[in-house]
Design an enzyme around this catalytic site. Structure first.
Site, mmCIF file in Angstrom:
data_model
loop_
_atom_site.group_PDB
_atom_site.id
_atom_site.type_symbol
_atom_site.label_atom_id
_atom_site.label_comp_id
_atom_site.label_asym_id
_atom_site.label_seq_id
_atom_site.Cartn_x
_atom_site.Cartn_y
_atom_site.Cartn_z
ATOM 1 N N GLU A 28 55.120 86.532 61.645
ATOM 2 C CA GLU A 28 54.167 87.118 60.707
ATOM 3 C C GLU A 28 53.225 85.994 60.298
ATOM 4 O O GLU A 28 53.647 85.028 59.668
ATOM 5 C CB GLU A 28 54.933 87.657 59.500
ATOM 6 N N ASP A 48 36.860 87.075 58.430
ATOM 7 C CA ASP A 48 37.526 86.199 59.400
ATOM 8 C C ASP A 48 36.467 85.567 60.286
ATOM 9 O O ASP A 48 35.559 86.252 60.767
ATOM 10 C CB ASP A 48 38.492 86.986 60.298
ATOM 11 N N ASN A 49 36.607 84.263 60.523
ATOM 12 C CA ASN A 49 35.681 83.525 61.381
ATOM 13 C C ASN A 49 36.486 82.761 62.426
ATOM 14 O O ASN A 49 37.590 82.305 62.146
ATOM 15 C CB ASN A 49 34.863 82.519 60.563
ATOM 16 N N ARG A 59 33.456 69.047 62.129
ATOM 17 C CA ARG A 59 32.756 70.043 61.316
ATOM 18 C C ARG A 59 33.135 69.821 59.855
ATOM 19 O O ARG A 59 34.291 69.952 59.498
ATOM 20 C CB ARG A 59 33.124 71.453 61.755
ATOM 21 N N HIS A 62 32.366 71.128 54.296
ATOM 22 C CA HIS A 62 31.596 72.301 53.890
ATOM 23 C C HIS A 62 32.266 73.026 52.733
ATOM 24 O O HIS A 62 33.483 72.965 52.568
ATOM 25 C CB HIS A 62 31.469 73.294 55.052
ATOM 26 N N LYS A 72 39.958 79.474 51.705
ATOM 27 C CA LYS A 72 40.111 79.669 53.142
ATOM 28 C C LYS A 72 41.569 79.507 53.533
ATOM 29 O O LYS A 72 42.275 78.658 52.984
ATOM 30 C CB LYS A 72 39.294 78.638 53.925
ATOM 31 N N TYR A 132 39.393 80.866 60.521
ATOM 32 C CA TYR A 132 39.229 80.780 59.077
ATOM 33 C C TYR A 132 39.302 82.196 58.510
ATOM 34 O O TYR A 132 38.531 83.052 58.913
ATOM 35 C CB TYR A 132 37.843 80.329 58.661
ATOM 36 N N GLU A 143 25.509 77.337 50.254
ATOM 37 C CA GLU A 143 26.152 76.278 51.028
ATOM 38 C C GLU A 143 26.129 74.963 50.269
ATOM 39 O O GLU A 143 25.137 74.621 49.632
ATOM 40 C CB GLU A 143 25.409 76.052 52.355
ATOM 41 N N LYS A 169 23.043 69.019 60.289
ATOM 42 C CA LYS A 169 23.370 69.296 58.884
ATOM 43 C C LYS A 169 24.482 68.366 58.389
ATOM 44 O O LYS A 169 24.396 67.802 57.294
ATOM 45 C CB LYS A 169 23.795 70.760 58.742
ATOM 46 N N ASP A 170 25.518 68.177 59.207
ATOM 47 C CA ASP A 170 26.626 67.316 58.790
ATOM 48 C C ASP A 170 26.238 65.840 58.802
ATOM 49 O O ASP A 170 26.673 65.071 57.951
ATOM 50 C CB ASP A 170 27.856 67.557 59.668
#
Length: 181
Positions: A28, A48-49, A59, A62, A72, A132, A143, A169-170
């Site tokens: 589960e 969900d991503n 990454r 964020h 998350k 995620y 953001e 961006k990062d």
């Protein structure tokens, strides 16, 4: 399902109970009722991503700010990642502290990252598929980010910085002291 505390307030490792036999395995992945009973935290997710990345992709860090903040529940479905959560809640006893854990398809561990945290990961395997679950919908205007290599945080990403593959961006994210959270 077992819940383990991390050194960060309200951030948890979720370890599934796995049933294996000659046919394969079953577990589960998440149970909202059990999660809420064991942590006292809301475990209702609305989005969900999935991302797929190659070795060295980093990454983060964020977050979503304000009313669009997101908790998350993250896991690695293929490969291996070094997952990092940073407590950005100024009123928290663990403000400015980070925690890292290796999440793999094999260990099936998940990390619950509460609202008010920065989050990121680096890919340790040739590729990784990362999942995620979010408890609030994404909002571009909300953001926030923190520079992945900020010296005030001193995060070990388990990937040499010269090998890190970053988005623009990062690369250009503000530092921790700039409080873009």
């Amino acid at each position: 399902m077992k819940i383990k505390e991390t050194p960060l307030k309200d951030c948890y490792i979720i370890e599934p109970t796995i049933f294996e036999d000659e046919r394969g395995y079953f577990f589960e992945k998440f149970n909202e009722k059990k999660f809420e009973e064991l942590t006292g935290m809301n475990g209702h997710f609305v989005q969900d991503n999935i991302s797929k990345s190659s070795y060295g992709v980093l990454r983060g860090l964020h977050l979503q700010k304000g009313e669009h903040a997101q908790a998350k529940l993250v896991s690695c479905l293929e490969g291996s990642v070094w997952d990092v959560a940073v407590d950005l809640r100024e009123d928290s006893p663990t403000f400015g502290k980070w925690f890292g854990i290796e999440l793999t398809a094999e260990n099936k561990l998940q990390l619950y990252v509460p609202r008010g945290f920065g989050h990121g990961f680096s890919v340790l395997s040739t590729h990784a598929v990362f999942s995620y679950k979010c408890d609030n919908f994404y909002n571009k205007e909300s953001e926030g980010s923190v520079k992945f290599n900020d010296p005030d945080l001193d995060i070990d990403w388990k990937v040499d910085e010269k090998d890190a593959i970053l988005s623009e961006k990062d690369e250009n994210a503000p530092g921790f002291k700039e409080k873009n959270f």
